[in-house]
Design an enzyme around this catalytic site. Structure first.
Site, PDB file in Angstrom:
ATOM      1  N   LYS A 206      49.414  49.959  25.741  1.00 35.15           N
ATOM      2  CA  LYS A 206      49.200  49.478  24.377  1.00 35.15           C
ATOM      3  C   LYS A 206      48.161  50.345  23.664  1.00 35.15           C
ATOM      4  O   LYS A 206      48.371  50.810  22.563  1.00 35.15           O
ATOM      5  CB  LYS A 206      48.743  48.014  24.430  1.00 35.15           C
ATOM      6  CG  LYS A 206      48.478  47.390  23.080  1.00 35.15           C
ATOM      7  CD  LYS A 206      48.139  45.911  23.245  1.00 35.15           C
ATOM      8  CE  LYS A 206      47.659  45.326  21.927  1.00 35.15           C
ATOM      9  NZ  LYS A 206      47.262  43.915  22.047  1.00 35.15           N
ATOM     10  N   GLU A 212      43.469  54.561  34.175  1.00 37.77           N
ATOM     11  CA  GLU A 212      44.400  54.618  35.308  1.00 37.77           C
ATOM     12  C   GLU A 212      45.748  55.194  34.860  1.00 37.77           C
ATOM     13  O   GLU A 212      46.330  56.076  35.501  1.00 37.77           O
ATOM     14  CB  GLU A 212      44.636  53.213  35.886  1.00 37.77           C
ATOM     15  CG  GLU A 212      43.414  52.557  36.494  1.00 37.77           C
ATOM     16  CD  GLU A 212      42.607  51.749  35.488  1.00 37.77           C
ATOM     17  OE1 GLU A 212      42.660  52.059  34.267  1.00 37.77           O
ATOM     18  OE2 GLU A 212      41.911  50.817  35.912  1.00 37.77           O
ATOM     19  N   GLY A 267      48.720  42.046  25.867  1.00 36.44           N
ATOM     20  CA  GLY A 267      49.275  42.787  27.005  1.00 36.44           C
ATOM     21  C   GLY A 267      50.081  41.899  27.937  1.00 36.44           C
ATOM     22  O   GLY A 267      51.211  42.223  28.316  1.00 36.44           O
ATOM     23  N   ARG A 268      49.519  40.763  28.305  1.00 33.32           N
ATOM     24  CA  ARG A 268      50.192  39.902  29.288  1.00 33.32           C
ATOM     25  C   ARG A 268      51.335  39.092  28.681  1.00 33.32           C
ATOM     26  O   ARG A 268      51.986  38.330  29.387  1.00 33.32           O
ATOM     27  CB  ARG A 268      49.166  39.000  29.995  1.00 33.32           C
ATOM     28  CG  ARG A 268      48.299  38.180  29.061  1.00 33.32           C
ATOM     29  CD  ARG A 268      47.087  37.609  29.804  1.00 33.32           C
ATOM     30  NE  ARG A 268      46.163  36.919  28.923  1.00 33.32           N
ATOM     31  CZ  ARG A 268      45.206  37.512  28.216  1.00 33.32           C
ATOM     32  NH1 ARG A 268      45.047  38.826  28.257  1.00 33.32           N
ATOM     33  NH2 ARG A 268      44.387  36.811  27.463  1.00 33.32           N
ATOM     34  N   GLU A 353      43.964  35.468  33.216  1.00 35.16           N
ATOM     35  CA  GLU A 353      43.339  36.264  32.163  1.00 35.16           C
ATOM     36  C   GLU A 353      43.280  35.462  30.862  1.00 35.16           C
ATOM     37  O   GLU A 353      42.414  35.685  30.025  1.00 35.16           O
ATOM     38  CB  GLU A 353      44.115  37.575  31.953  1.00 35.16           C
ATOM     39  CG  GLU A 353      43.232  38.699  31.446  1.00 35.16           C
ATOM     40  CD  GLU A 353      43.894  40.069  31.550  1.00 35.16           C
ATOM     41  OE1 GLU A 353      43.226  40.999  32.027  1.00 35.16           O
ATOM     42  OE2 GLU A 353      45.053  40.217  31.154  1.00 35.16           O
ATOM     43  N   HIS A 384      55.515  29.757  56.771  1.00 34.69           N
ATOM     44  CA  HIS A 384      55.164  30.277  58.094  1.00 34.69           C
ATOM     45  C   HIS A 384      53.771  30.891  58.090  1.00 34.69           C
ATOM     46  O   HIS A 384      53.419  31.654  58.980  1.00 34.69           O
ATOM     47  CB  HIS A 384      56.211  31.306  58.546  1.00 34.69           C
ATOM     48  CG  HIS A 384      57.549  30.676  58.760  1.00 34.69           C
ATOM     49  ND1 HIS A 384      58.013  30.295  59.996  1.00 34.69           N
ATOM     50  CD2 HIS A 384      58.501  30.289  57.876  1.00 34.69           C
ATOM     51  CE1 HIS A 384      59.199  29.733  59.882  1.00 34.69           C
ATOM     52  NE2 HIS A 384      59.523  29.710  58.599  1.00 34.69           N
ATOM     53  N   LYS A 512      34.665  47.978  33.692  1.00 35.45           N
ATOM     54  CA  LYS A 512      35.145  49.273  33.178  1.00 35.45           C
ATOM     55  C   LYS A 512      33.967  50.119  32.693  1.00 35.45           C
ATOM     56  O   LYS A 512      33.890  51.316  32.953  1.00 35.45           O
ATOM     57  CB  LYS A 512      36.097  49.059  32.001  1.00 35.45           C
ATOM     58  CG  LYS A 512      37.476  48.581  32.345  1.00 35.45           C
ATOM     59  CD  LYS A 512      38.363  48.701  31.102  1.00 35.45           C
ATOM     60  CE  LYS A 512      39.457  47.672  31.086  1.00 35.45           C
ATOM     61  NZ  LYS A 512      40.197  47.574  29.846  1.00 35.45           N
TER      62      LYS A 512
END
Ligand code: G6Q
Length: 548
Positions: A206, A212, A267-268, A353, A384, A512
């Protein structure tokens, strides 16, 4: 006291939850044959059975009264109407506009955003048709066989989750890859399997400033250019998805290969926008439209159904019931269909978030708990592994059980076993096994006396462990769209009741900022002194290894 805890409706909800904390659900089912029917609701291709919760009519009524007292309905109108409800960033929150019909009108600052939304979707569809049909060629004239999405967080989790969930609808001539972490191991392990001449990279960011993503994108571009022998190849192998045209251009991607979106897309919440390009490429424009139509159906249900018959509202209020009324700190998402294996990770970001906040919109500190820890794995694996704690541990863990009834690729033999386990778990968690039942069972196995008595407490299951059962008619694009929108709106309703801003994420900033300083120190030689003793020492320790 905050504006929330001062409300009589809040106090009433807490009192009701206190009353129902030790409800005997087995007895409640026995006393009321209509319980399952009354506390079930079908809409948008799914059935929610919420009868195995610690609720009754009065308890539920207190939750709906709380939703009304906290203004959920007015806030829903503000969300859907494009008001700038993300107050700390001064933005509207309009993922619903991304899936609005072409003819719809949704205004931001007096301007209808729907035409530009559809203009981008049309460009994406045309591009996808080209790639899928082989009409879009790589630099040496061959068709694309592999698509690598480079993005992180909201620019990764949604597309990755949906591409996995809809594998049965994916193009057989395309393999999808997702690179998110700056751990170069991930990019390297993807690239080593690919041919640069038939690989398409989508750089999804965005902001187009995310370290990264840009580090991975630069490395991928260098890999391509080295193999192709020319920068010109970039135009055939790189597209960008972003709101930042300037940075896309500066990176060297032609704006003709950029698909845009807007700052009112969080973003999410962005998989419906150009961030969904990998999904659209993989499942094709028609299925992508079906995904959006499913979400739109849930939007309509959320907007129009009365609170008492509203799926996202019910899920949200039940969450509040356990978090605030009964002290639950986590929420397990337990999908049983393997293609939904990334759903817990996706919902983890969506929820944590959004509602992992401790300050209210009015600036006051919350004097109550907000968003839970969301966790999960495909449920049958969980059985399990960690289900022991769910059945007999000391933590209260509300669980959403999710399964699709249709499962064409799984033979009936497998699918029946899967569904049997799915249904058995919610029954076991609800009914438990009491001492008398354990005694009878052990006696039936010939165990008696002291040996029997010693075993009894270990074999008792308390029961009354709350679950929601969500049965999807099928795991198809439309139902997946509805499912995602269900959780988006659930998160919204919880945020509205808690009075927090579900649409900012300032909590990701501090780390950050500090990483920038530490990165310089790791690259340098000067003694590290500006941090606490622990951090100073760890930086120097790691630096030695980096320099070796
Ligand atoms: C989501 C967050 C976050 C964001 C990533 C990637 O709501 O804002 O997960 O999506 O940090 O950001 P960019 O898309 O800007 O690279």
């Amino acid at each position: 006291m905050t504006a929330l805890t001062a409300l009589p409706a809040w106090q009433d909800m807490l009192a009701q939850a206190g009353r129902l904390k030790s409800i005997d659900l087995r007895a409640a089912f026995a006393a009321d044959p209509a319980r399952a029917e009354r506390y079930s609701l079908a809409a948008c291709g799914m059935l929610l059975d919420y009868s195995k919760n610690r609720i009754d009519d009065a308890g539920l009524a207190s939750l709906f009264a709380l939703a009304r007292a906290t203004g959920v309905e007015a806030r829903r109108a503000a969300l859907l109407g494009g008001e700038k409800i993300n107050a700390t960033e001064g933005r509207a929150v309009l993922h619903t506009a991304l899936r609005a019909e072409r003819s719809a009108v949704v205004e931001v600052d007096g301007e209808n955003v729907v035409p530009e939304v559809h203009a981008v979707l049309d460009r994406m569809a045309a591009f996808a048709d080209g790639v899928r049909s082989g009409g879009w060629k790589g630099h040496d004239g061959r068709a694309i066989t592999d698509v690598v999405n480079i993005g992180i967080g909201g620019s990764d989790l949604g597309p990755f989750m949906a591409c996995e969930a809809l594998r049965d609808y994916g193009a057989s001539n395309l393999r999808m890859h997702f690179v998110s972490t700056v751990d170069g191991w991930q990019l390297a392990s993807v690239l080593e399997r690919l041919d640069p001449a038939t690989t398409l990279f989508i750089v999804a960011s965005k902001t187009f400033t995310t370290q990264e993503t840009l580090t991975n994108a630069r490395a991928a571009r260098a890999w391509l250019v080295a193999a192709a022998g020319s920068e010109a190849a970039v135009a055939r192998h790189f597209v960008a998805v972003s709101t930042n045209a300037e940075a896309v251009s500066a990176f060297g991607i032609d704006l003709a290969n950029m698909f845009g979106f807007w700052n009112w897309v969080g973003g999410r919440y962005s998989l419906w926008s150009a961030i969904g390009l990998p999904i659209l490429l993989y499942i094709g424009p028609d299925h992508f439209r079906a995904l959006q139509a499913g979400a739109r159906a849930m939007d309509r249900h959320f907007a129009e159904a009365p609170l008492e018959r509203n799926l996202p509202v019910i899920l949200a209020l039940l969450g509040i019931w356990y978090i605030n009324g009964m002290g639950a700190a986590t929420q397990l998402i337990s999908p049983y269909n393997q293609p939904l294996h990334r759903l817990p990770a996706y919902l983890q970001q969506l929820d944590m978030e959004s509602n992992g906040k401790s300050v209210r919109l009015d600036g006051a500190r919350c004097d109550y708990h907000t968003g839970p820890v969301i966790w999960g794995e495909p449920g049958i694996n969980g059985q399990h592994a960690y289900y022991q704690l769910l059945h007999q541990g000391t933590e209260l863990v509300p669980i959403d059980f999710i399964a699709a009834l249709g499962n064409p690729r799984s033979p009936a033999e497998h699918h029946t076993i899967l569904l049997a386990n799915f249904l058995a778990q919610t029954e076991a968690l609800m009914r438990g096994k009491n001492e008398a039942e354990v005694r009878a069972e052990l006696a039936g196995q010939g165990i008696k006396g002291e040996a029997l008595e010693a075993l009894v407490p270990h074999k008792v299951f308390d029961g009354n462990r709350p679950t929601n059962t969500l049965l999807l008619d099928a795991l198809d694009p439309a139902t997946l769209g509805s499912l995602i929108a269900l959780y988006e709106h659930k998160v919204f309703v919880q945020g509205a009741v808690w009075g927090v801003n579900s649409y900012d994420q300032w909590g990701v900033e501090l780390g950050k900022q500090l990483a920038r300083t530490i990165e310089a120190e790791l690259r340098g030689d000067a003694p590290v002194t500006r941090h606490d003793a622990s951090t100073n020492r760890l930086i120097e320790y790691a630096r030695k290894a980096l320099k070796r």
